[in-house]
Design an enzyme around this catalytic site. Structure first.
Site, mmCIF file in Angstrom:
data_model
loop_
_atom_site.group_PDB
_atom_site.id
_atom_site.type_symbol
_atom_site.label_atom_id
_atom_site.label_comp_id
_atom_site.label_asym_id
_atom_site.label_seq_id
_atom_site.Cartn_x
_atom_site.Cartn_y
_atom_site.Cartn_z
ATOM 1 N N GLU A 29 51.877 39.693 39.935
ATOM 2 C CA GLU A 29 51.066 39.979 38.739
ATOM 3 C C GLU A 29 51.621 41.249 38.093
ATOM 4 O O GLU A 29 51.163 42.369 38.348
ATOM 5 C CB GLU A 29 49.590 40.092 39.138
ATOM 6 N N HIS A 73 44.686 42.882 37.507
ATOM 7 C CA HIS A 73 45.291 41.609 37.932
ATOM 8 C C HIS A 73 45.680 40.762 36.725
ATOM 9 O O HIS A 73 45.216 41.007 35.609
ATOM 10 C CB HIS A 73 44.275 40.777 38.736
ATOM 11 N N HIS A 115 48.363 41.685 44.116
ATOM 12 C CA HIS A 115 49.126 40.438 44.188
ATOM 13 C C HIS A 115 50.505 40.721 43.566
ATOM 14 O O HIS A 115 50.589 41.134 42.412
ATOM 15 C CB HIS A 115 48.400 39.315 43.437
ATOM 16 N N GLU A 149 40.991 41.044 34.896
ATOM 17 C CA GLU A 149 41.931 39.931 34.743
ATOM 18 C C GLU A 149 42.474 39.993 33.321
ATOM 19 O O GLU A 149 41.713 39.950 32.354
ATOM 20 C CB GLU A 149 41.217 38.593 34.976
HETATM 21 O O1 LIG Z 1 44.041 33.103 39.237
HETATM 22 C C1 LIG Z 1 43.502 33.124 40.339
HETATM 23 O O2 LIG Z 1 43.125 32.073 40.894
HETATM 24 C C2 LIG Z 1 43.268 34.413 41.058
HETATM 25 C C3 LIG Z 1 43.485 35.640 40.219
HETATM 26 C C4 LIG Z 1 43.129 36.808 41.065
HETATM 27 O O3 LIG Z 1 43.965 37.297 41.794
HETATM 28 N N1 LIG Z 1 41.848 37.182 41.008
HETATM 29 C C5 LIG Z 1 41.309 38.118 41.936
HETATM 30 C C6 LIG Z 1 39.843 38.339 41.651
HETATM 31 C C7 LIG Z 1 39.270 39.389 42.572
HETATM 32 C C8 LIG Z 1 37.748 39.484 42.500
HETATM 33 O O4 LIG Z 1 37.080 38.482 42.796
HETATM 34 O O5 LIG Z 1 37.245 40.585 42.172
HETATM 35 C C9 LIG Z 1 41.477 37.543 43.322
HETATM 36 O O6 LIG Z 1 41.327 36.310 43.464
HETATM 37 O O7 LIG Z 1 41.742 38.294 44.236
HETATM 38 ZN ZN LIG Z 2 45.384 38.955 41.436
#
Ligand SMILES: O=C(O)CCC(=O)N[C@@H](CCC(=O)O)C(=O)O
Ligand SMILES: [Zn+2]
Length: 335
Positions: free
Chosen positions: A62, A151, A59, A215
């Site tokens: 980030e 992320h 993303h 995260e």
């Molecule tokens: O803050 C958010 O809503 C999304 C943060 C983010 O980019 N998280 C990843 C997690 C990936 C996973 O589920 O392994 C995403 O949503 O892609």
């Molecule tokens: Zn992300």
């Protein structure tokens, strides 16, 4: 410093380096593989047998993890970090990083594990390319494979740093990897219980890597990440790269474990999420709470004891997850 140590600068300016391979004074070999992708090979005879994939910028907004990878690569390129692992540094979505946006056309982290083949456009092509970089990197037999996809989150969080551990039928989550994450500063881990379409799910499910999404705090623009403390993670990553990591043992050291109760999928434009816009990740929701509604009188009501919400986002495209409802996990199924 070696020109290839400046992978971020090359990526931000969309430049292909003239020299594709360079060797540090300590004998580590740096090889530019394509936009945002660089492989580090340890000097002959120093190889610990670990293949470590570090990705960030899947993303584009980030930036704290991108800055962390830049520091690590600078350390390797100027000889301060002496690699004993083979490492691939990957900046996931260069065009989005240049714009400071989460994505250009669509979320690249919903296009792995075959999904890019059902789609088109810039991010679909890049997801295919990222899969290929990872496939080639993790193609050497009899080596240990580890992937951290770094992320930061859209919103604040009651638990600042946490990991998501993908799922594959027949494979057990590793207690040792969780202990390593705790030592790297992660406060919680979400154990997934079904296959997924994220980058870490791809390397976990298809390439036999231990793989995690990390995260690390709240997403901010470049240069504004003083609130995101990555010291513990950075120290651990240097130890992993240098092969000097202290034994972690089996202790999970206060690490909180969660599992997925339900993914909230947005089916239509009528989807409505009944949460305040500024709600933090890991906020608790009481039993009986009407969390979301969608067309055909679909209602998402909290039924689980101890439920919490992460990644609530009603703006996602129809068909994608608009939040994850999680519950505490006892860790009984860990290997
Ligand atoms: O803050 C958010 O809503 C999304 C943060 C983010 O980019 N998280 C990843 C997690 C990936 C996973 O589920 O392994 C995403 O949503 O892609
Ligand atoms: Zn992300």
């Amino acid at each position: 410093m070696l020109a290839l140590g400046k992978l971020l600068e090359l990526t931000l300016t969309d430049h292909e380096p003239a020299e594709k391979t360079q060797v540090t004074p300590k004998g580590a070999r740096l090889r530019w593989l394509g936009e945002g992708a660089l492989e580090v090979r340890p000097p002959e005879g120093d190889d610990s047998g670990l293949d470590l994939l570090l990705s960030a910028g899947i993303h584009g907004n980030e930036t704290a993890p991108i800055e962390l990878l830049e520091r690590l690569l600078h350390g390797v390129a100027n000889g301060k970090i002496k690699p004993r692992a083979r490492v691939m540094f990957l900046f996931g979505n260069p065009a989005a990083i240049r714009k400071g946006e989460r994505f250009i056309e669509q979320d690249i982290n919903r296009l792995f594990n075959g999904r890019h083949e059902l789609s088109s456009g810039f991010e679909a092509l890049r997801a295919a390319e990222l899969e290929q970089f990872a496939r080639v990197f993790f193609s050497k037999p009899e080596r240990t494979r580890l992937h951290y996809d770094l992320h930061t989150a859209i919103r604040g969080s009651k638990i600042e740093q946490f990991a998501l551990y993908p799922y594959k039928e027949g494979r057990t989550h590793s207690r040792r990897e969780l202990a390593r994450l705790a030592a790297a500063g992660m406060e919680a881990v979400l154990l997934q219980s079904k296959s997924s379409i994220t980058f870490s799910a791809f390397t976990y499910e298809q390439l036999e890597a231990e793989a995690f999404t990390l995260e690390l705090g709240k997403a901010r623009p470049f240069g504004q990440n003083e609130g995101v403390n990555l010291d513990k993670l950075e120290e651990r990553l240097i130890q992993i790269i240098e092969g000097t990591e202290p034994e972690t043992g089996d202790s999970l050291d206060g690490l909180k474990l969660f599992s997925v109760a339900r993914e909230i999928i947005k089916h239509s434009d009528s989807f409505h999420l009944h949460l305040p816009a500024d709600i933090e990740n890991f906020s608790e929701l009481s039993k009986g709470y009407l969390l979301a509604e969608d067309l055909a009188e679909t209602r998402w009501v909290v039924e689980e004891e101890g439920a919490r919400i992460i990644f609530p986002n009603p703006k996602v495209k129809n068909g994608l997850r608009a939040g994850i409802l999680i519950v505490p996990d006892s860790g009984q199924r860990l290997a």
